[in-house]
Design a protein around this motif. Structure first.
Motif, PDB file in Angstrom:
ATOM      1  N   LYS A 182      -0.203  -9.581  -1.085  1.00  0.00           N
ATOM      2  CA  LYS A 182      -1.111 -10.650  -0.619  1.00  0.00           C
ATOM      3  C   LYS A 182      -2.237 -10.902  -1.613  1.00  0.00           C
ATOM      4  O   LYS A 182      -3.338 -11.331  -1.251  1.00  0.00           O
ATOM      5  N   ARG A 205       3.853 -11.536  -2.687  1.00  0.00           N
ATOM      6  CA  ARG A 205       4.171 -11.635  -1.261  1.00  0.00           C
ATOM      7  C   ARG A 205       3.871 -10.316  -0.551  1.00  0.00           C
ATOM      8  O   ARG A 205       3.372 -10.293   0.576  1.00  0.00           O
ATOM      9  N   GLU A 228       6.403 -13.749  -7.599  1.00  0.00           N
ATOM     10  CA  GLU A 228       6.532 -14.164  -6.198  1.00  0.00           C
ATOM     11  C   GLU A 228       6.766 -12.975  -5.280  1.00  0.00           C
ATOM     12  O   GLU A 228       6.127 -12.855  -4.221  1.00  0.00           O
TER      13      GLU A 228
END
Length: 229
Positions: A139, A136, A132
């Motif tokens: 991208k 993030r 995660e």
């Protein structure tokens, strides 16, 4: 003195920023104890709930987090040992410039070459956080970040030309003896060496020769954590 450090599923210390500190401690000849952590352990590390990052050093009830802050602290607390962060404001500024180059060129380039290997090497409990947080930032999925790395490898090798020129002219970035600048660049390559089987450097590359020289420093402390293969 306690150093909190990250380990992967094999129990190997892989953090590039922690390796900077490990080499700095060896440079100063300081004894310390290592306490292993997983990513999921870090948020609950401080007894009062203060936010910490890895590496974190604890000395005489002081908690110092961030590799640069640790090095500055070691220079202040152990002033009679070889200095790391520069003898003058100009030297310190140049060292910080080199640290920025390592972060933006070496770390950023390496991340795109070894990201999936890093993920695969973690314990399952750490993988959701790692996926995660990295996806993030980039991208892209973990798999997409590393995909096509063979086509990017030559570009990464070329990006090391400033380091290559330095260690062609002299044994270390710092000259005849290693300095914290060497440990900054060493930490980046050690991160990849421990986390991935990708062959980053050609055997006849001056950077490869310099890296092997760094691995042998201080009784071979850099070789205590075995490479991926």
């Amino acid at each position: 003195m306690i150093l909190y450090d990250l380990v992967n599923a094999r129990g190997t210390h892989f953090s590039p920023n922690s390796w900077r500190v490990r080499m700095a401690l060896a440079h100063k000849g300081l004894a310390y104890e290592v306490r292993d952590l997983r990513f999921i352990d870090v948020p609950t590390l401080h007894p009062q709930g203060e936010k910490l990052t890895i590496p974190t050093l604890v000395h005489q009830d002081r908690w110092i987090t961030d590799s640069w802050a640790i090095v500055r602290y070691l220079d202040e607390a152990f002033a009679d040992t070889p200095r790391l962060s520069g003898q003058s404001a100009n030297e310190t500024a140049l060292l910080q410039f080199f640290q920025n180059w390592v972060q933006t060129t070496m770390h950023a380039g390496l991340a795109r070459l070894i990201m999936q290997d890093l993920f695969t090497g973690l314990v399952p409990e750490d993988q959701p956080y790692f996926r995660e947080s990295r996806e993030r930032v980039f991208k892209l999925s973990i798999e997409q970040i590393q995909a096509g790395r063979e086509e990017r490898l030559d570009g990464f090798r070329k990006s090391l030309q400033p380091l290559r020129q330095a260690v062609t002219a002299q044994p270390f970035v710092g000259g005849q003896q290693p300095s914290y600048a060497d440990y900054l660049a060493f930490g980046a390559l050690q991160w990849a060496r421990i986390s991935s089987s990708l062959v980053l450097l050609a055997p006849d590359d001056a950077v490869h020769t310099w890296f092997e020289r760094c691995l042998d420093l201080y009784g071979g402390v850099g070789r205590l954590d075995a490479a991926a293969l």
